[in-house]
Design a protein around this motif. Sequence first.
Motif, PDB file in Angstrom:
ATOM      1  N   TRP A 155       1.341  11.060  13.929  1.00 20.96           N
ATOM      2  CA  TRP A 155       2.325  10.015  13.698  1.00 20.96           C
ATOM      3  C   TRP A 155       1.913   8.691  14.329  1.00 20.96           C
ATOM      4  O   TRP A 155       2.266   7.616  13.839  1.00 20.96           O
ATOM      5  CB  TRP A 155       3.699  10.472  14.190  1.00 20.96           C
ATOM      6  CG  TRP A 155       4.305  11.439  13.227  1.00 20.96           C
ATOM      7  CD1 TRP A 155       4.380  12.797  13.360  1.00 20.96           C
ATOM      8  CD2 TRP A 155       4.879  11.132  11.957  1.00 20.96           C
ATOM      9  NE1 TRP A 155       4.964  13.360  12.251  1.00 20.96           N
ATOM     10  CE2 TRP A 155       5.281  12.354  11.372  1.00 20.96           C
ATOM     11  CE3 TRP A 155       5.093   9.953  11.253  1.00 20.96           C
ATOM     12  CZ2 TRP A 155       5.881  12.421  10.121  1.00 20.96           C
ATOM     13  CZ3 TRP A 155       5.696  10.012  10.005  1.00 20.96           C
ATOM     14  CH2 TRP A 155       6.091  11.233   9.449  1.00 20.96           C
ATOM     15  N   GLU A 156       1.147   8.759  15.398  1.00 21.86           N
ATOM     16  CA  GLU A 156       0.617   7.523  15.983  1.00 21.86           C
ATOM     17  C   GLU A 156      -0.327   6.843  14.988  1.00 21.86           C
ATOM     18  O   GLU A 156      -0.272   5.622  14.790  1.00 21.86           O
ATOM     19  CB  GLU A 156      -0.116   7.838  17.283  1.00 21.86           C
ATOM     20  CG  GLU A 156      -0.533   6.606  18.066  1.00 21.86           C
ATOM     21  CD  GLU A 156      -1.131   6.987  19.407  1.00 21.86           C
ATOM     22  OE1 GLU A 156      -0.715   6.406  20.416  1.00 21.86           O
ATOM     23  OE2 GLU A 156      -2.012   7.879  19.448  1.00 21.86           O
ATOM     24  N   GLY A 157      -1.177   7.628  14.354  1.00 19.75           N
ATOM     25  CA  GLY A 157      -2.073   7.072  13.340  1.00 19.75           C
ATOM     26  C   GLY A 157      -1.293   6.461  12.181  1.00 19.75           C
ATOM     27  O   GLY A 157      -1.616   5.367  11.714  1.00 19.75           O
ATOM     28  N   LYS A 158      -0.244   7.147  11.725  1.00 16.66           N
ATOM     29  CA  LYS A 158       0.577   6.630  10.637  1.00 16.66           C
ATOM     30  C   LYS A 158       1.231   5.305  11.015  1.00 16.66           C
ATOM     31  O   LYS A 158       1.289   4.370  10.219  1.00 16.66           O
ATOM     32  CB  LYS A 158       1.654   7.653  10.262  1.00 16.66           C
ATOM     33  CG  LYS A 158       1.125   8.941   9.664  1.00 16.66           C
ATOM     34  CD  LYS A 158       0.666   8.770   8.231  1.00 16.66           C
ATOM     35  CE  LYS A 158       1.817   8.672   7.274  1.00 16.66           C
ATOM     36  NZ  LYS A 158       1.354   8.607   5.861  1.00 16.66           N
ATOM     37  N   ALA A 159       1.742   5.230  12.259  1.00 19.98           N
ATOM     38  CA  ALA A 159       2.438   4.019  12.702  1.00 19.98           C
ATOM     39  C   ALA A 159       1.478   2.847  12.832  1.00 19.98           C
ATOM     40  O   ALA A 159       1.787   1.719  12.410  1.00 19.98           O
ATOM     41  CB  ALA A 159       3.145   4.287  14.029  1.00 19.98           C
ATOM     42  N   ILE A 160       0.305   3.091  13.408  1.00 24.33           N
ATOM     43  CA  ILE A 160      -0.690   2.020  13.561  1.00 24.33           C
ATOM     44  C   ILE A 160      -1.127   1.522  12.192  1.00 24.33           C
ATOM     45  O   ILE A 160      -1.260   0.320  11.954  1.00 24.33           O
ATOM     46  CB  ILE A 160      -1.903   2.530  14.366  1.00 24.33           C
ATOM     47  CG1 ILE A 160      -1.493   2.832  15.801  1.00 24.33           C
ATOM     48  CG2 ILE A 160      -3.033   1.496  14.350  1.00 24.33           C
ATOM     49  CD1 ILE A 160      -2.559   3.555  16.606  1.00 24.33           C
ATOM     50  N   LEU A 161      -1.341   2.449  11.282  1.00 23.67           N
ATOM     51  CA  LEU A 161      -1.777   2.090   9.932  1.00 23.67           C
ATOM     52  C   LEU A 161      -0.695   1.293   9.211  1.00 23.67           C
ATOM     53  O   LEU A 161      -0.986   0.303   8.528  1.00 23.67           O
ATOM     54  CB  LEU A 161      -2.108   3.366   9.161  1.00 23.67           C
ATOM     55  CG  LEU A 161      -2.930   3.217   7.877  1.00 23.67           C
ATOM     56  CD1 LEU A 161      -4.249   2.520   8.144  1.00 23.67           C
ATOM     57  CD2 LEU A 161      -3.160   4.591   7.259  1.00 23.67           C
ATOM     58  N   GLU A 162       0.549   1.711   9.371  1.00 23.72           N
ATOM     59  CA  GLU A 162       1.659   1.008   8.726  1.00 23.72           C
ATOM     60  C   GLU A 162       1.789  -0.414   9.250  1.00 23.72           C
ATOM     61  O   GLU A 162       1.996  -1.354   8.481  1.00 23.72           O
ATOM     62  CB  GLU A 162       2.966   1.777   8.968  1.00 23.72           C
ATOM     63  CG  GLU A 162       4.204   1.130   8.383  1.00 23.72           C
ATOM     64  CD  GLU A 162       4.212   1.104   6.870  1.00 23.72           C
ATOM     65  OE1 GLU A 162       4.922   0.250   6.303  1.00 23.72           O
ATOM     66  OE2 GLU A 162       3.509   1.928   6.251  1.00 23.72           O
ATOM     67  N   GLU A 163       1.638  -0.572  10.563  1.00 25.06           N
ATOM     68  CA  GLU A 163       1.736  -1.921  11.126  1.00 25.06           C
ATOM     69  C   GLU A 163       0.582  -2.791  10.629  1.00 25.06           C
ATOM     70  O   GLU A 163       0.766  -3.978  10.325  1.00 25.06           O
ATOM     71  CB  GLU A 163       1.726  -1.874  12.653  1.00 25.06           C
ATOM     72  CG  GLU A 163       1.939  -3.240  13.272  1.00 25.06           C
ATOM     73  CD  GLU A 163       1.956  -3.223  14.792  1.00 25.06           C
ATOM     74  OE1 GLU A 163       2.616  -4.079  15.378  1.00 25.06           O
ATOM     75  OE2 GLU A 163       1.275  -2.353  15.382  1.00 25.06           O
ATOM     76  N   ALA A 164      -0.598  -2.217  10.527  1.00 22.47           N
ATOM     77  CA  ALA A 164      -1.765  -2.997  10.100  1.00 22.47           C
ATOM     78  C   ALA A 164      -1.641  -3.441   8.648  1.00 22.47           C
ATOM     79  O   ALA A 164      -2.034  -4.554   8.301  1.00 22.47           O
ATOM     80  CB  ALA A 164      -3.037  -2.164  10.281  1.00 22.47           C
ATOM     81  N   THR A 165      -1.096  -2.591   7.806  1.00 29.88           N
ATOM     82  CA  THR A 165      -1.035  -2.917   6.378  1.00 29.88           C
ATOM     83  C   THR A 165       0.185  -3.755   6.012  1.00 29.88           C
ATOM     84  O   THR A 165       0.203  -4.404   4.970  1.00 29.88           O
ATOM     85  CB  THR A 165      -1.011  -1.625   5.539  1.00 29.88           C
ATOM     86  OG1 THR A 165       0.068  -0.785   5.973  1.00 29.88           O
ATOM     87  CG2 THR A 165      -2.315  -0.871   5.679  1.00 29.88           C
ATOM     88  N   SER A 166       1.212  -3.746   6.874  1.00 34.27           N
ATOM     89  CA  SER A 166       2.424  -4.495   6.551  1.00 34.27           C
ATOM     90  C   SER A 166       2.439  -5.892   7.155  1.00 34.27           C
ATOM     91  O   SER A 166       3.248  -6.728   6.768  1.00 34.27           O
ATOM     92  CB  SER A 166       3.665  -3.737   7.033  1.00 34.27           C
ATOM     93  OG  SER A 166       3.645  -3.603   8.444  1.00 34.27           O
ATOM     94  N   GLY A 167       1.545  -6.173   8.120  1.00 33.40           N
ATOM     95  CA  GLY A 167       1.537  -7.472   8.778  1.00 33.40           C
ATOM     96  C   GLY A 167       0.593  -8.455   8.126  1.00 33.40           C
ATOM     97  O   GLY A 167       0.020  -8.209   7.065  1.00 33.40           O
ATOM     98  N   ARG A 168       0.422  -9.595   8.790  1.00 28.44           N
ATOM     99  CA  ARG A 168      -0.465 -10.638   8.288  1.00 28.44           C
ATOM    100  C   ARG A 168      -1.595 -10.910   9.271  1.00 28.44           C
ATOM    101  O   ARG A 168      -2.020 -12.053   9.461  1.00 28.44           O
ATOM    102  CB  ARG A 168       0.331 -11.930   8.049  1.00 28.44           C
ATOM    103  CG  ARG A 168       1.405 -11.791   6.983  1.00 28.44           C
ATOM    104  CD  ARG A 168       2.106 -13.109   6.739  1.00 28.44           C
ATOM    105  NE  ARG A 168       3.101 -12.987   5.679  1.00 28.44           N
ATOM    106  CZ  ARG A 168       3.873 -14.001   5.268  1.00 28.44           C
ATOM    107  NH1 ARG A 168       3.750 -15.199   5.849  1.00 28.44           N
ATOM    108  NH2 ARG A 168       4.754 -13.830   4.299  1.00 28.44           N
ATOM    109  N   ASP A 169      -2.061  -9.861   9.906  1.00 31.38           N
ATOM    110  CA  ASP A 169      -3.123 -10.017  10.902  1.00 31.38           C
ATOM    111  C   ASP A 169      -4.424 -10.476  10.252  1.00 31.38           C
ATOM    112  O   ASP A 169      -4.680 -10.212   9.068  1.00 31.38           O
ATOM    113  CB  ASP A 169      -3.364  -8.693  11.636  1.00 31.38           C
ATOM    114  CG  ASP A 169      -2.199  -8.340  12.554  1.00 31.38           C
ATOM    115  OD1 ASP A 169      -1.467  -9.254  12.941  1.00 31.38           O
ATOM    116  OD2 ASP A 169      -2.036  -7.145  12.853  1.00 31.38           O
ATOM    117  N   ALA A 170      -5.248 -11.120  11.052  1.00 35.08           N
ATOM    118  CA  ALA A 170      -6.582 -11.499  10.600  1.00 35.08           C
ATOM    119  C   ALA A 170      -7.382 -10.240  10.264  1.00 35.08           C
ATOM    120  O   ALA A 170      -7.144  -9.182  10.844  1.00 35.08           O
ATOM    121  CB  ALA A 170      -7.285 -12.298  11.693  1.00 35.08           C
ATOM    122  N   PRO A 171      -8.341 -10.339   9.335  1.00 33.39           N
ATOM    123  CA  PRO A 171      -9.103  -9.145   8.925  1.00 33.39           C
ATOM    124  C   PRO A 171      -9.738  -8.405  10.086  1.00 33.39           C
ATOM    125  O   PRO A 171      -9.745  -7.162  10.112  1.00 33.39           O
ATOM    126  CB  PRO A 171     -10.152  -9.727   7.986  1.00 33.39           C
ATOM    127  CG  PRO A 171      -9.513 -10.955   7.427  1.00 33.39           C
ATOM    128  CD  PRO A 171      -8.690 -11.519   8.540  1.00 33.39           C
TER     129      PRO A 171
END
Length: 230
Positions: A155-171
């Motif tokens: 679930w930690e992996g899922k949460a990190i992945l969700e935050e990365a794909t839903s935000g506007r972070d630099a590549p």
Amino acid sequence: GRLAEALAHCDASVEIDSSFCGRGPVCGGAAAGAFCDVHSSYGLLHVKRNDVGAAIWHLNASLGCVYTSYKAYTTLLAVYDHLHRAAPANATLYEDMASTQAAIGGRSDLNAAGLYREAARLHLRAGSPRRAIAALAAAPRGDRDGVAACFIGYWEGKAILEEATSGRDAPRRRLRAYRQALEAFRSVGACDSHPATAEAAEAEAEQLEQAGSLLLPGSGSRSGSGGGTL
């Protein structure tokens, strides 16, 4: 009742000898003492005042005392039952319930981990991956059989992945998050007690590694060198 006066008496007892109270927001960070009745009294009074957060904190703090543990635990169960009936999908409630199990410690750590996992799942369902990550960070993982590490890692992996794909972070920052998610999925390992979790984590890790071969400069088919990974 005269709740304000009762709380003032608790405050006065802390001022007389703060070692009675223990470490916490009301106690001014005093060293934990053996006398835990003040925590119990604070907790019960805050229940009557409908200050649930303060009640839970103080009742958790009194769980380790032989004189107050039973009353504290049964009161907490009643509070949680009432809150769960009102809002069964409240992620914060699951975090509170987990904090109680963690305060008990020992074999209850696995219960705490399971409740933190459920809190994270509910946070993700509500679109709050950062809160999911925070809930998982609080989860104990040191159970004897490594069960907690299995599902917490997934679930930690899922949460990190969700935050990365839903935000506007630099590549570059997003790529770093993908690496962290991959590490979390790989931490699940064989997970004999939860084979379905292990399979799901392995599938997520493979997808991330395939994505990494495309995302990393000079890797995979773009460079002809083959097989880049995150």
